[in-house]
Design an enzyme around this catalytic site. Structure first.
Site, PDB file in Angstrom:
ATOM      1  N   ASP A 256       0.845  -1.180   0.000  1.00 16.47           N
ATOM      2  CA  ASP A 256       0.000   0.000   0.000  1.00 16.47           C
ATOM      3  C   ASP A 256       0.895   1.249   0.000  1.00 16.47           C
ATOM      4  O   ASP A 256       1.758   1.380   0.886  1.00 16.47           O
ATOM      5  CB  ASP A 256      -0.863  -0.059   1.276  1.00 16.47           C
ATOM      6  CG  ASP A 256      -1.809   1.119   1.398  1.00 16.47           C
ATOM      7  OD1 ASP A 256      -1.728   2.045   0.573  1.00 16.47           O
ATOM      8  OD2 ASP A 256      -2.628   1.093   2.341  1.00 16.47           O
TER       9      ASP A 256
ATOM     10  N   GLU B 123      29.674   7.280   6.371  1.00 18.91           N
ATOM     11  CA  GLU B 123      29.774   5.843   6.624  1.00 18.91           C
ATOM     12  C   GLU B 123      29.719   5.094   5.294  1.00 18.91           C
ATOM     13  O   GLU B 123      29.401   3.927   5.242  1.00 18.91           O
ATOM     14  CB  GLU B 123      28.712   5.374   7.593  1.00 18.91           C
ATOM     15  CG  GLU B 123      27.298   5.736   7.249  1.00 18.91           C
ATOM     16  CD  GLU B 123      26.311   5.151   8.242  1.00 18.91           C
ATOM     17  OE1 GLU B 123      26.192   3.926   8.268  1.00 18.91           O
ATOM     18  OE2 GLU B 123      25.676   5.938   8.971  1.00 18.91           O
TER      19      GLU B 123
ATOM     20  N   CYS C  71      25.550   7.413  11.776  1.00 20.92           N
ATOM     21  CA  CYS C  71      24.979   8.716  11.406  1.00 20.92           C
ATOM     22  C   CYS C  71      25.401   9.855  12.324  1.00 20.92           C
ATOM     23  O   CYS C  71      25.252  11.023  11.955  1.00 20.92           O
ATOM     24  CB  CYS C  71      23.457   8.640  11.398  1.00 20.92           C
ATOM     25  SG  CYS C  71      22.831   7.388  10.301  1.00 20.92           S
TER      26      CYS C  71
ATOM     27  N   SER D 165      16.593  -1.624  15.903  1.00 19.47           N
ATOM     28  CA  SER D 165      17.297  -0.343  15.747  1.00 19.47           C
ATOM     29  C   SER D 165      16.402   0.821  16.194  1.00 19.47           C
ATOM     30  O   SER D 165      16.874   1.812  16.742  1.00 19.47           O
ATOM     31  CB  SER D 165      17.775  -0.143  14.300  1.00 19.47           C
ATOM     32  OG  SER D 165      16.697   0.155  13.438  1.00 19.47           O
TER      33      SER D 165
ATOM     34  N   HIS E 175      17.827  13.250  14.373  1.00 16.36           N
ATOM     35  CA  HIS E 175      18.293  12.399  13.279  1.00 16.36           C
ATOM     36  C   HIS E 175      17.051  11.746  12.672  1.00 16.36           C
ATOM     37  O   HIS E 175      16.220  11.190  13.394  1.00 16.36           O
ATOM     38  CB  HIS E 175      19.262  11.332  13.804  1.00 16.36           C
ATOM     39  CG  HIS E 175      19.502  10.239  12.802  1.00 16.36           C
ATOM     40  ND1 HIS E 175      19.970  10.519  11.532  1.00 16.36           N
ATOM     41  CD2 HIS E 175      19.302   8.896  12.850  1.00 16.36           C
ATOM     42  CE1 HIS E 175      20.061   9.380  10.856  1.00 16.36           C
ATOM     43  NE2 HIS E 175      19.662   8.387  11.628  1.00 16.36           N
TER      44      HIS E 175
HETATM   45  P1  HMG Z   1       8.941  -2.450   7.703  1.00 18.16           P
HETATM   46  O1  HMG Z   1       8.799  -3.776   8.330  1.00 18.16           O
HETATM   47  O2  HMG Z   1       9.034  -2.410   6.235  1.00 18.16           O
HETATM   48  O3  HMG Z   1       7.749  -1.502   8.051  1.00 18.16           O
HETATM   49  O4  HMG Z   1      10.236  -1.791   8.309  1.00 18.16           O
HETATM   50  P2  HMG Z   1       6.624  -1.656   9.183  1.00 18.16           P
HETATM   51  O5  HMG Z   1       5.752  -2.806   8.873  1.00 18.16           O
HETATM   52  O6  HMG Z   1       7.248  -1.581  10.550  1.00 18.16           O
HETATM   53  O7  HMG Z   1       5.810  -0.336   8.877  1.00 18.16           O
HETATM   54  C1  HMG Z   1       6.386   0.913   9.078  1.00 18.16           C
HETATM   55  C2  HMG Z   1       5.310   1.840   9.625  1.00 18.16           C
HETATM   56  O8  HMG Z   1       4.319   2.000   8.616  1.00 18.16           O
HETATM   57  C3  HMG Z   1       4.564   1.289  10.852  1.00 18.16           C
HETATM   58  O9  HMG Z   1       4.263   2.400  11.668  1.00 18.16           O
HETATM   59  C4  HMG Z   1       3.301   0.716  10.249  1.00 18.16           C
HETATM   60  O10 HMG Z   1       2.218   0.660  11.175  1.00 18.16           O
HETATM   61  C5  HMG Z   1       3.033   1.709   9.137  1.00 18.16           C
HETATM   62  P3  HMG Z   1       4.508   2.336  13.256  1.00 18.16           P
HETATM   63  O11 HMG Z   1       3.618   1.271  13.766  1.00 18.16           O
HETATM   64  O12 HMG Z   1       5.963   1.973  13.429  1.00 18.16           O
HETATM   65  O13 HMG Z   1       4.195   3.723  13.705  1.00 18.16           O
HETATM   66  N1  HMG Z   1       2.211   1.186   8.038  1.00 18.16           N
HETATM   67  C6  HMG Z   1       1.208   1.879   7.461  1.00 18.16           C
HETATM   68  N2  HMG Z   1       0.695   3.107   7.716  1.00 18.16           N
HETATM   69  C7  HMG Z   1      -0.349   3.537   6.929  1.00 18.16           C
HETATM   70  N3  HMG Z   1      -0.872   2.792   5.936  1.00 18.16           N
HETATM   71  C8  HMG Z   1      -0.405   1.547   5.668  1.00 18.16           C
HETATM   72  C9  HMG Z   1       0.685   1.051   6.447  1.00 18.16           C
HETATM   73  N4  HMG Z   1       1.401  -0.100   6.441  1.00 18.16           N
HETATM   74  C10 HMG Z   1       2.335  -0.011   7.426  1.00 18.16           C
HETATM   75  N5  HMG Z   1      -0.933   0.838   4.685  1.00 18.16           N
HETATM   76  C11 HMG Z   1      11.888  -0.548   9.392  1.00 18.16           C
HETATM   77  C12 HMG Z   1      10.408  -0.606   9.015  1.00 18.16           C
HETATM   78  C13 HMG Z   1      12.166   0.730  10.156  1.00 18.16           C
HETATM   79  C14 HMG Z   1      12.224  -1.742  10.292  1.00 18.16           C
HETATM   80  C15 HMG Z   1      12.737  -0.611   8.091  1.00 18.16           C
HETATM   81  O14 HMG Z   1      12.443   0.487   7.275  1.00 18.16           O
HETATM   82  C16 HMG Z   1      14.216  -0.653   8.332  1.00 18.16           C
HETATM   83  O15 HMG Z   1      14.803  -1.696   8.640  1.00 18.16           O
HETATM   84  N6  HMG Z   1      14.898   0.523   8.171  1.00 18.16           N
HETATM   85  C17 HMG Z   1      16.346   0.642   8.340  1.00 18.16           C
HETATM   86  C18 HMG Z   1      16.741   0.824   9.779  1.00 18.16           C
HETATM   87  C19 HMG Z   1      16.276   2.149  10.314  1.00 18.16           C
HETATM   88  O16 HMG Z   1      16.062   3.102   9.596  1.00 18.16           O
HETATM   89  N7  HMG Z   1      16.183   2.243  11.662  1.00 18.16           N
HETATM   90  C20 HMG Z   1      15.826   3.477  12.311  1.00 18.16           C
HETATM   91  C21 HMG Z   1      16.503   3.644  13.660  1.00 18.16           C
HETATM   92  S1  HMG Z   1      18.241   3.344  13.562  1.00 18.16           S
HETATM   93  C22 HMG Z   1      18.885   4.766  12.821  1.00 18.16           C
HETATM   94  O17 HMG Z   1      18.228   5.760  12.693  1.00 18.16           O
HETATM   95  C23 HMG Z   1      20.297   4.697  12.348  1.00 18.16           C
HETATM   96  C24 HMG Z   1      20.464   4.643  10.843  1.00 18.16           C
HETATM   97  O18 HMG Z   1      20.207   5.917  10.286  1.00 18.16           O
HETATM   98  C25 HMG Z   1      21.878   4.176  10.503  1.00 18.16           C
HETATM   99  C26 HMG Z   1      23.034   4.881  11.145  1.00 18.16           C
HETATM  100  O19 HMG Z   1      23.037   5.387  12.259  1.00 18.16           O
HETATM  101  O20 HMG Z   1      24.073   4.829  10.477  1.00 18.16           O
HETATM  102  C27 HMG Z   1      19.528   3.659  10.176  1.00 18.16           C
END
Ligand code: HMG
Length: 445
Positions: free
Chosen positions: A31, A83, A120, A211, A244
Site C-alpha cells: 500500500d 559511513e 549517522c 534499531s 536524526h
Molecule cells: P517495515 O517492516 O518495512 O515496516 O520496516 P513496518 O511494517 O514496521 O511499517 C512501518 C510503519 O508504517 C509502521 O508504523 C506501520 O504501522 C506503518 P509504526 O507502527 O511503526 O508507527 N504502516 C502503514 N501506515 C499507513 N498505511 C499503511 C501502512 N502499512 C504499514 N498501509 C523498518 C520498518 C524501520 C524496520 C525498516 O524500514 C528498516 O529496517 N529501516 C532501516 C533501519 C532504520 O532506519 N532504523 C531506524 C533507527 S536506527 C537509525 O536511525 C540509524 C540509521 O540511520 C543508521 C546509522 O546510524 O548509520 C539507520
C-alpha cells in the site's frame, strides 16, 4: 566569551529520485500509504552514475565557499563525516580538497583533514571537533569546513530499502556564526549495540525493528545526561527539535517520547491529568513489565491529545519537510532536519532570532547526543541563499528499470557501467580510476 557555531550551510542532493508511493510500492505489492503515512516518505534521492560521496560533498562545499566568498586559506580544517567511505586509509576530505583545488588558485596544504566514523552521528561529532578546535583557540582566525556525505543504500530486498537516500551537507563552523550558536552543554547516551553495522561490507546488516528501540533508548539517555547539566527541559523552551531522521516515522516516535519526558512534573502533565491521567511512576509498580505496559498505554493516550498534537505540529513536523523528499542521508540527516525548520521559519516569515533548538543526533552502534542551539541574527540571509527546492525539483524521476540499473551501478560487488540519466552542469563528477585504484574527479563547466 566567543560564540562558536554554524555560520553557513549548503545542501547537495543526489541528482536522481525514486518515487516511493508511485514506483517502489507497486513493485513491492505494498500500500503506498505504508510509505507516505507509515514511514512518512514520498521519495528517496539517488546518486547518478557520475556521483558519489566525494562529488556530492565537494559540490556542497564549493557552493558554500563560493557563496561566502571564501578562499582555501580561510579554511583551517576539513572534516568529512561518512559511513560510505571506499578507502580504509586515505580520507574522503583529501579527495574533496583535491576537487576544490581544481577550481581555486590557492590550496588547502595547511588545513587539517580527517574522516569521522560513527554511523549517522559522525556529522555531529565532526561539528563538535570543529567547535572544540575553535574554542581551544587553535584556529588562527580560520573556519572549519564540516561535510556530512553519504550514499545510504541498502541491499535490494532489505526492509531498509525504502529508507535509502543520497546527499551531502556542508557546514562552515566559525566564531561569531551567522546561523546558530552551539551550546557548551551536551548530553550523551551510548552503548555497545549491534542494531546496524557494516563489517567491511557496503550494504548494512540491519536489525530494523530493534534499531528503532535502540535509537529511542539512547536518545532518552542522552536527554537525561543533557538535563543533568542544562537543567530540566520544558516543551516551551525550544522552538524546534530537529532529530536524526532515518525516516519521519522514527521521529514521530522520538517526539512522543521526548514530550512525555519533558512534561513530567510540569503544569502540562497536571492540565492533561483530567483527560488521560498522570504518567505512571516506576516506584508505583512492583513489576517492570507492568510499568512498561502502563507507560505504553499513557503514551497511546498522550498521542491523541490536542495539546500534544499541537506541539508536534509546531515543533517537530517542520523538521521533516526535506527529509520526506530525500530519505535517509545518514550523517547529513539531522543537519537536513535543522535546515528544514529554518527554511520553514523563513517561508512563514517567523522571527526566530534568539530562539532555541534542541538537536538530537543518533548513530547506530550506538550513540545519541543532545545539545542546544541559539538561532543567530544572520539566519534569514543564510537560509534564503539555499536552493534546495530547485535541486529537488530538478531530479530525474527513476523508472523501476532505471532504479535497478542505478542500484547495480553503485554496488561495489558488481562491475556495471551505465549511461547517466542526467547531464552534469557546473559540478564535480567521478571521472574514472587512477593507477593505484584511486578515484579521479573533474569539474564539468
Ligand atoms: P517495515 O517492516 O518495512 O515496516 O520496516 P513496518 O511494517 O514496521 O511499517 C512501518 C510503519 O508504517 C509502521 O508504523 C506501520 O504501522 C506503518 P509504526 O507502527 O511503526 O508507527 N504502516 C502503514 N501506515 C499507513 N498505511 C499503511 C501502512 N502499512 C504499514 N498501509 C523498518 C520498518 C524501520 C524496520 C525498516 O524500514 C528498516 O529496517 N529501516 C532501516 C533501519 C532504520 O532506519 N532504523 C531506524 C533507527 S536506527 C537509525 O536511525 C540509524 C540509521 O540511520 C543508521 C546509522 O546510524 O548509520 C539507520
Amino acid at each position: 566569551m566567543t560564540t562558536v557555531g554554524i555560520d553557513a550551510i549548503e545542501i547537495w542532493t543526489g541528482n536522481l529520485k525514486l518515487d516511493l508511493p508511485g514506483t517502489f510500492a507497486p513493485q513491492k505489492g505494498e500500500d503506498p500509504e505504508k510509505y507516505t503515512k507509515g514511514l512518512g516518505l514520498n521519495a528517496s534521492s539517488f546518486p547518478d552514475s557520475y556521483e558519489d560521496i566525494v562529488t556530492m560533498g565537494a559540490n556542497a562545499a564549493y557552493r558554500l565557499m563560493d557563496r561566502k566568498g571564501l578562499e582555501p586559506e580561510d579554511i583551517g580544517r576539513i572534516d568529512v563525516a561518512t559511513e560510505s567511505s571506499f578507502d580504509n586509509s586515505k580520507p574522503v576530505s583529501t579527495y574533496v580538497a583535491g576537487c576544490l583545488e581544481q577550481v581555486y588558485e590557492g590550496d588547502f596544504h595547511h588545513a587539517n583533514k580527517g574522516e569521522r566514523k560513527f554511523a549517522c552521528i559522525a556529522g555531529t561529532q565532526s561539528l563538535d571537533d570543529a567547535y572544540n578546535w575553535i574554542k581551544a583557540g587553535r584556529n588562527r582566525g580560520r573556519a572549519a569546513l564540516v561535510i556530512a556525505t553519504d550514499t545510504a543504500l541498502y541491499a535490494r530486498g532489505d526492509a531498509g530499502e525504502a529508507t535509502q537516500g543520497a546527499g551531502a551537507v556542508a557546514m562552515l563552523i566559525s566564531e561569531d556564526p551567522s546561523l546558530v550558536e552551539l551550546s557548551i552543554e551536551q548530553g550523551y547516551g551510548s552503548a555497545d549495540e549491534t542494531d546496524f553495522l557494516k563489517p567491511n561490507q557496503q550494504f548494512p546488516s540491519v536489525d530494523g525493528k530493534r534499531s528503532v528501540q535502540v535509537y529511542l533508548a539512547r536518545m532518552r539517555e542522552a536527554l537525561e545526561d543533557f538535563e543533568s547539566i542544562a537543567g530540566d527541559s520544558h516543551p516551551d523552551q525550544y522552538a524546534y527539535i530537529p532529530f536524526h531522521t532515518p525516516f519521519p516515522g522514527m521521529v514521530r516516535k522520538a517526539g512522543l517520547l521526548g514530550y512525555r519526558h519533558m512534561i513530567r512534573d510540569t503544569e502540562i502533565e497536571d492540565d492533561l491529568a483530567a483527560e488521560i491521567g498522570r504518567q505512571p511512576r516506576a516506584e508505583a509498580f512492583d513489576d517492570d513489565e507492568a510499568f512498561r505496559e502502563a507507560l505504553r498505554e499513557y503514551m497511546d493516550s498522550l498521542k491523541e491529545t490536542e495539546t500534544y498534537q499541537d506541539w508536534y505540529a509546531k515543533t517537530i513536523d517542520p523538521t521533516l519537510t526535506i527529509s520526506r523528499e530525500v530519505g535517509n542521508w545518514y550523517t547529513g540527516s539531522v543537519h537536513v532536519a535543522r535546515a528544514s525548520v529554518l527554511k520553514h521559519g523563513l517561508e512563514n516569515e517567523l522571527d526566530l532570532t534568539g530562539s532555541k533548538l534542541l538537536v538530537g543526533s543518533y548513530g547506530s552502534g550506538a550513540e545519541a547526543e543532545i545539545h542546544a542551539e541559539t538561532i543567530q541574527e544572520g539566519w534569514r540571509e543564510e537560509i534564503g541563499a539555499l536552493n534546495v527546492d530547485e535541486q529537488l525539483a530538478a531530479r530525474y524521476n527513476l523508472s523501476w528499470d532505471d532504479y535497478e540499473e542505478i542500484h547495480d551501478a553503485h554496488n561495489h560487488e558488481m562491475d556495471v557501467d551505465i549511461e547517466p540519466r542526467t547531464t552534469p552542469e557546473a559540478e564535480f563528477v567521478f571521472d574514472g580510476w587512477g593507477r593505484m585504484g584511486e578515484r579521479k574527479y573533474t569539474f564539468v563547466e
